[in-house]
Design an enzyme around this catalytic site. Sequence first.
Site, PDB file in Angstrom:
ATOM      1  N   TYR A 157       0.830  -1.210   0.000  1.00 46.23           N
ATOM      2  CA  TYR A 157       0.000   0.000   0.000  1.00 46.23           C
ATOM      3  C   TYR A 157       0.865   1.261   0.000  1.00 46.23           C
ATOM      4  O   TYR A 157       0.692   2.160  -0.826  1.00 46.23           O
ATOM      5  CB  TYR A 157      -0.911  -0.071   1.220  1.00 46.23           C
ATOM      6  CG  TYR A 157      -1.663   1.170   1.560  1.00 46.23           C
ATOM      7  CD1 TYR A 157      -2.789   1.551   0.833  1.00 46.23           C
ATOM      8  CD2 TYR A 157      -1.284   1.963   2.636  1.00 46.23           C
ATOM      9  CE1 TYR A 157      -3.508   2.690   1.180  1.00 46.23           C
ATOM     10  CE2 TYR A 157      -1.993   3.096   2.991  1.00 46.23           C
ATOM     11  CZ  TYR A 157      -3.104   3.462   2.256  1.00 46.23           C
ATOM     12  OH  TYR A 157      -3.812   4.575   2.600  1.00 46.23           O
ATOM     13  N   ASN A 183      -4.208   8.907  10.830  1.00 45.48           N
ATOM     14  CA  ASN A 183      -5.205   8.176  11.638  1.00 45.48           C
ATOM     15  C   ASN A 183      -6.430   9.008  12.014  1.00 45.48           C
ATOM     16  O   ASN A 183      -6.657   9.296  13.195  1.00 45.48           O
ATOM     17  CB  ASN A 183      -4.522   7.562  12.869  1.00 45.48           C
ATOM     18  CG  ASN A 183      -3.519   6.490  12.457  1.00 45.48           C
ATOM     19  OD1 ASN A 183      -2.396   6.780  12.063  1.00 45.48           O
ATOM     20  ND2 ASN A 183      -3.935   5.238  12.500  1.00 45.48           N
ATOM     21  N   LEU A 204      -9.700   1.543  15.435  1.00 46.62           N
ATOM     22  CA  LEU A 204     -10.824   2.145  16.163  1.00 46.62           C
ATOM     23  C   LEU A 204     -12.108   1.331  15.988  1.00 46.62           C
ATOM     24  O   LEU A 204     -12.803   1.029  16.962  1.00 46.62           O
ATOM     25  CB  LEU A 204     -11.043   3.581  15.685  1.00 46.62           C
ATOM     26  CG  LEU A 204     -12.047   4.293  16.565  1.00 46.62           C
ATOM     27  CD1 LEU A 204     -11.364   5.196  17.571  1.00 46.62           C
ATOM     28  CD2 LEU A 204     -13.038   5.074  15.751  1.00 46.62           C
ATOM     29  N   GLY A 222       1.529  -6.713  21.287  1.00 46.88           N
ATOM     30  CA  GLY A 222       1.529  -6.086  22.618  1.00 46.88           C
ATOM     31  C   GLY A 222       1.005  -4.661  22.651  1.00 46.88           C
ATOM     32  O   GLY A 222       0.929  -4.059  23.725  1.00 46.88           O
TER      33      GLY A 222
HETATM   34  C1  UGA Z   1      -3.690   2.490   8.437  1.00 46.59           C
HETATM   35  C2  UGA Z   1      -3.474   2.661   6.948  1.00 46.59           C
HETATM   36  O1  UGA Z   1      -2.616   1.735   6.423  1.00 46.59           O
HETATM   37  C3  UGA Z   1      -3.001   4.041   6.617  1.00 46.59           C
HETATM   38  O2  UGA Z   1      -2.948   4.258   5.275  1.00 46.59           O
HETATM   39  C4  UGA Z   1      -3.921   5.040   7.120  1.00 46.59           C
HETATM   40  O3  UGA Z   1      -3.416   6.324   6.817  1.00 46.59           O
HETATM   41  C5  UGA Z   1      -4.036   4.858   8.582  1.00 46.59           C
HETATM   42  O4  UGA Z   1      -4.507   3.547   8.885  1.00 46.59           O
HETATM   43  C6  UGA Z   1      -4.988   5.853   9.089  1.00 46.59           C
HETATM   44  O5  UGA Z   1      -6.052   5.519   9.605  1.00 46.59           O
HETATM   45  O6  UGA Z   1      -4.670   7.044   8.910  1.00 46.59           O
HETATM   46  P1  UGA Z   1      -2.426   1.915  10.675  1.00 46.59           P
HETATM   47  O7  UGA Z   1      -2.224   3.145  11.498  1.00 46.59           O
HETATM   48  O8  UGA Z   1      -1.402   0.850  10.872  1.00 46.59           O
HETATM   49  O9  UGA Z   1      -2.502   2.362   9.133  1.00 46.59           O
HETATM   50  O10 UGA Z   1      -3.891   1.319  10.945  1.00 46.59           O
HETATM   51  P2  UGA Z   1      -4.627   0.449  12.029  1.00 46.59           P
HETATM   52  O11 UGA Z   1      -5.104  -0.801  11.399  1.00 46.59           O
HETATM   53  O12 UGA Z   1      -5.674   1.317  12.629  1.00 46.59           O
HETATM   54  O13 UGA Z   1      -3.543   0.022  13.108  1.00 46.59           O
HETATM   55  C7  UGA Z   1      -2.997   0.906  14.057  1.00 46.59           C
HETATM   56  C8  UGA Z   1      -2.166   0.085  15.037  1.00 46.59           C
HETATM   57  O14 UGA Z   1      -3.056  -0.684  15.833  1.00 46.59           O
HETATM   58  C9  UGA Z   1      -1.207  -0.914  14.413  1.00 46.59           C
HETATM   59  O15 UGA Z   1      -0.043  -0.984  15.194  1.00 46.59           O
HETATM   60  C10 UGA Z   1      -1.954  -2.243  14.480  1.00 46.59           C
HETATM   61  O16 UGA Z   1      -1.097  -3.344  14.525  1.00 46.59           O
HETATM   62  C11 UGA Z   1      -2.683  -2.060  15.803  1.00 46.59           C
HETATM   63  N1  UGA Z   1      -3.947  -2.840  15.922  1.00 46.59           N
HETATM   64  C12 UGA Z   1      -4.896  -2.787  14.956  1.00 46.59           C
HETATM   65  C13 UGA Z   1      -4.174  -3.568  17.080  1.00 46.59           C
HETATM   66  O17 UGA Z   1      -3.330  -3.622  17.987  1.00 46.59           O
HETATM   67  N2  UGA Z   1      -5.346  -4.249  17.219  1.00 46.59           N
HETATM   68  C14 UGA Z   1      -6.307  -4.224  16.263  1.00 46.59           C
HETATM   69  O18 UGA Z   1      -7.364  -4.876  16.448  1.00 46.59           O
HETATM   70  C15 UGA Z   1      -6.084  -3.466  15.095  1.00 46.59           C
END
Ligand code: UGA
Length: 367
Positions: A157, A183, A204, A222
Amino acid sequence: MNPRFDDNSITVAIVGCGGFIGSHLFDAVLERTRWRVFGVDLDFYRLQHRLNHERCEFLCADLADPAVVERIAQFPIVVNLAAICTPSRYMGEACEVIRSNYDHPAALAEACARSGAWLVHFSTSEIYGKTAVESGELEEDSTPAVFGPVTASRWSYATAKLLAERFIAGLPGLRWTVVRPFNFVGPYMDFMPGVDGEGIPRVLANFSTALLRGEPLKLVNGGKAKRCFTSVHDAVDFLFALFDAGLGCSLNSGIGAAGASKVGSAPGAGVFSQAFNVGNAENEVSIAELAQKMRAIFAKVRGVDVSTLPEPQAVAGEEYYGAGYDDSMRRMPSVVKAERLLGFRARIPLDTALEESLSWFVKHYSV
Ligand code: UGA
């Protein structure tokens, strides 16, 4: 009303208008301006209340169709939000993710370069790549991007998004602005698995779903990764600051006419040919901390004792998302450029944004 927003000759095209950010922008354009809106998407469920509005036209289509691309580019301002942007899909559907985030936006950019439309392209904070725990503020024009190996298909991506940015920046004659969201959260974000979508939504929606179902929140590796969650309302305010500044630069150079016309030599310094972080650096939190905040907010919304809710559980990233999952450990925006060039600074605190989002989710999905 600001005269630029009072100008009923302007039509803005919003590609991906039915999505989370697009639907908020769509509402705000109708509420804060006298512009017309040309909305393009495959699904309009978030915009049911707008379908018969006199200043709107909708097209159920995607950017895979060249005729659709040409039609969109005839409007003076084109905001492209269409993307596959759910990390759980970056592993198993890498090719589709790349098509959606590179091929289609590149075709739209070429059409806008031909027509003279101003392209506001939504990229991602993920283009900063595999940031480390100790990484500092990410600056638009100086921070290097480091991605994981090709076997870690999480980066499919970000690679496509970064290539799209480079293509846009390299296209002769294109008037462009790139937006990198950090985010965004708010009502209508993503989906509830098994109800209006399948797979794993972003954190979220995933935590909100687990809370509603009485299941433990899953902390990937974690929950040590950190993010700066930003209210979607701040994101919309950023876009209005951008529109205002862009139209201010363009009054004598084409944008504002009913159709797109070739832009002259107006410099538009500070608006055009720029990438902007849009985020709230004051809202940084680790995912483990986010889980505790959301448990507390949910307990308050539901009027229950937080100790009755299941404790979060750690889970390995590859076990949860599949082989090829990798992560950015910290994603903190520098907000200096948006403040300096557009006078924009995000204002909504984390707790306010989370409470609004979670309250909406509980109400929406409890029905
Ligand atoms: C995602 C997209 O890939 C980005 O393009 C986008 O800009 C971004 O969201 C955003 O919302 O702005 P990311 O921040 O990794 O990136 O998205 P999430 O899936 O919300 O994950 C955030 C963090 O939470 C990560 O470390 C993930 O491993 C963790 N996570 C996610 C958990 O610990 N538990 C969950 O159930 C889901």
